[in-house]
Design an enzyme around this catalytic site. Structure first.
Site, PDB file in Angstrom:
ATOM      1  N   GLY C  45      49.348  39.723  37.448  1.00 43.36           N
ATOM      2  CA  GLY C  45      49.767  41.080  37.812  1.00 43.36           C
ATOM      3  C   GLY C  45      50.654  40.991  39.033  1.00 43.36           C
ATOM      4  CD  GLU C  46      54.240  43.596  37.898  1.00 37.64           C
ATOM      5  OE1 GLU C  46      53.471  42.906  37.193  1.00 37.64           O
ATOM      6  OE2 GLU C  46      54.893  44.558  37.447  1.00 37.64           O
ATOM      7  CG  ASN C  47      49.003  44.633  41.136  1.00 34.30           C
ATOM      8  OD1 ASN C  47      49.191  43.934  40.140  1.00 34.30           O
ATOM      9  ND2 ASN C  47      47.856  45.256  41.353  1.00 34.30           N
TER      10      ASN C  47
END
Lengths: 217, 220, 217, 220
Positions: C45-47
């Site tokens: 997840g890029e977060n």
């Protein structure tokens, strides 16, 4: 008090409560022994730590918590650890308030040479170049001369560690600030004269009207 | 994916001419088990070693170098390894010294897909030789480029079998960043646990970066 | 099976055991429901996470562990977390094997337009530009047309997300590889003809001799 | 050094014209207590807000923006905040959109003393407009510069009174990096403990970066 402790003690008086400080190997590491009452500082180790405590006694050797000299140390409450890229992001990013280090030569422009002597074996600059460029204030703590030769010069002759970064020099002879006009002798050690300090210095010293005696107690 | 293997098996990935990223800071966090396997079981030569310091007289890299298998070194401080010191004297081109933060950031950028970065460190010193100098907001900076290796040797305190690594205290040093900047990553861990046993919040290095995991003999 | 699930299922067949995969919002998130037996992947997840599990049921809302859409999710064994700079160091550095995302347009040169329609409100590119440039393989998973108009074109007309990054397009009509020669129709959905696919496509399709029927079971 | 104060006291440091770095990712890790204090007790205006997304319709930044106090936004995704969307329509110069990794890296560099870096992201898109393009090893990159703010608002899960912050899970997001790139850093923490009570290995952000610490009302 020996000369190194005297210098370290005077350096300690320059530190303010809450300062983040990186102490170079050798004489500068002594500074933390002399912190004035009420002054709590956080020591940064460029190998990846904030909150360095004292070096551990031999026999209790945990090489997962060391100082930048590679020696196992205690970790103080509130300390933390990080990788080398993060450590130098802290240093280069201006988050270290003061770095105290020794030098081979310092000059009137604030240049410092501390990492190699031409013709001798080169140990490498380690983190010194980053520290002197990144820290908000750079204090050179060293003996005033080496084998009777001045280390404070008009212009460094050895390869530089950085250009124009040194703010203050503290030796057993006095406290000097590096200013736009040159090196100002702010404090002079008891027992020294302006003439004796000047003759041990390879740069013209500016003597202010309010020259004080260096106090270390 | 169980990545567990032996150090001997893992170092077979090292080929002649490889660039090796070797974690550790002097004795702290040095991947000695892997270096020992390189010393004793690999014949790879013409190696370039990227290391903070190439270790000390007490660690194994000096022995690999004494075998004449290391032709180039990139480091920041070599005062603990006289063989590296002698290499620099014999051939100044064979040992490249970088400011420690510059070497660390070069490796981070190599792993992060960043081609280059501008640092103020080294301006006005021998470090600036041959590098682009550029002014940003009145201050001079040097252009430094990203750096990657073929194989990385790293050490962890605890790893799970998927390669997630916890590096305790200051052992994170170059270990955590080098593992992100090499094509093949060999990790040794002092303790190896099952997947799920390591607190996710303690993971210094995600397992996706680790190709081979070996039990550390913890020789230091 | 509905069209979106069909596409997601075919995309899942492209993934290999051990792959690190980033799934875009919408249709691509369905992919993890259809992984073949023996294929375990790690979702990024890029977060700031590796090891994303399923979205949590409403009521159990922990906003300290979310996916990139901001929804609270489960954390799988072996997961870990990191800040946004580290997350994109992973993405930009080529450590994500596959990114699957939707698109507004894709073209024969592998260009992709996925973040804004001229004249409409612009939501921003989020992490899409980084993901398509950084991932080792970019798969566009989308319906073949929008309101009857082709989304696969000779050349994108909308503002690009990136240039020359798309390797594969998977729609309900087939599986297409983007090559140096153009778009090759590798597989065609049962019930479609080459002519029907071509007429729904705004770029000339290359039809190989070994064109296969798209299998999703 | 006890850095504990109130959000009202802390936001007095925000001045007209300041650049605010605001952590969080949509609702995750958003420093709502501090933003609420900015909304209700500060009159600072002409603000620039740097944020991944400027929040959603459920969070407080949209209300600050409705007061007309934000004149510029730097963000990556603004789909959750229609006021930011409208700003972009009304004045395209007032909202600058960056790829998320580029914004994150700009902030990291701002905090790390790096003036600029070369990224391949954005090449061939509108993002490259006005930026230097340069080829390294046959691939094109854009020069992006470091970014700093006057004040940062960040959120932690647990903090000790010296400001050491543990940010759990994905709440690290922009919080951990923005705190390193601002002149004054205000942190809210869901739980505040004494110095020494936080495991050093869980410290996401060293306390030296935090100037003011406030108890989070945890309004989300």
């Amino acid at each position: 008090m020996d000369v190194k402790s005297l210098i370290a003690k005077r350096v300690a008086m320059e530190l303010k409560d809450g300062d983040v400080v990186n102490l170079g190997i050798g004489l500068p590491t002594l500074v933390s022994n002399f912190l004035p009452e009420g002054v709590n500082i956080t020591l940064q180790g460029e190998n990846g730590m904030l909150g360095l405590g004292p070096v551990k006694a031999p026999g209790d050797e945990d090489y997962e918590v060391t100082n930048a000299g590679g020696f196992p140390i205690e970790s103080l409450p509130g300390s933390c650890y990080f990788d080398s890229a993060t450590s130098f992001a802290i240093i280069r990013g201006g988050h270290v308030d003061v770095t105290v280090l020794g030098a081979l030569q310092v000059d009137a422009k604030g240049n410092i040479a501390s990492w190699m002597v031409p013709g001798k074996k080169v140990p490498g600059m380690g983190g010194a170049m980053d520290l002197v460029v990144g820290a908000k204030k750079v204090i050179v703590a060293m003996e005033h001369t080496v084998k009777g030769e001045p280390k404070i010069l008009e212009e460094c002759t050895y390869p530089l560690t950085a250009v124009g970064v040194v703010k203050q020099i503290i030796t057993e002879m006095g406290v000097m600030d590096i200013t736009g006009e040159g090196i100002v002798l702010r404090e002079i050690a008891a027992g020294c004269t302006v003439e004796s300090v000047q003759s041990a210095t390879g740069a013209k010293l500016i003597i202010p009207k309010n020259l004080k005696v260096m106090q270390v107690d | 994916m169980n990545k567990l293997t032996t150090a001997e098996e893992a170092v077979k990935k090292v080929r002649d001419g490889d660039v090796l990223l070797v974690g550790g800071f002097l004795k702290g966090g040095s991947p000695e088990t892997i270096i020992k396997a390189l010393l004793e079981t690999s014949s790879a030569k013409n190696l370039t070693v990227v290391s903070n310091d190439t270790g000390t007289t007490e660690t194994n890299m000096i022995k690999v170098m004494q075998q004449g298998r290391v032709v180039k070194v990139l480091a920041t401080y070599i005062g603990g390894n006289p063989v590296t010191g002698q290499m620099l004297i014999d051939d100044p081109e064979s040992v490249i010294l970088y400011p420690q933060g510059t070497l660390a950031e070069k490796i981070r950028c190599g792993g992060a897909g960043i081609a280059g970065f501008y640092t103020p460190v080294g301006v006005g010193t021998v470090v600036e030789k041959g590098k682009e100098k550029r002014v940003f907001e009145g201050r001079e900076y040097l252009l430094e480029t990203g750096l990657r290796g073929n194989v990385a040797f790293i050490k962890a305190t605890i790893a799970d079998k998927a390669g997630n690594c916890y590096m305790r205290g200051t052992s994170k040093n170059f270990n955590a960043i080098m593992a992100r900047a090499a094509d093949y990553v060999i990790a040794e861990a002092r303790k190896i646990v099952e997947v799920g046993e390591l607190d996710p919040e303690l993971v210094t290095l995600p397992g996706i970066f680790v190709d081979a995991l070996v039990q550390s003999e913890d020789v230091l």
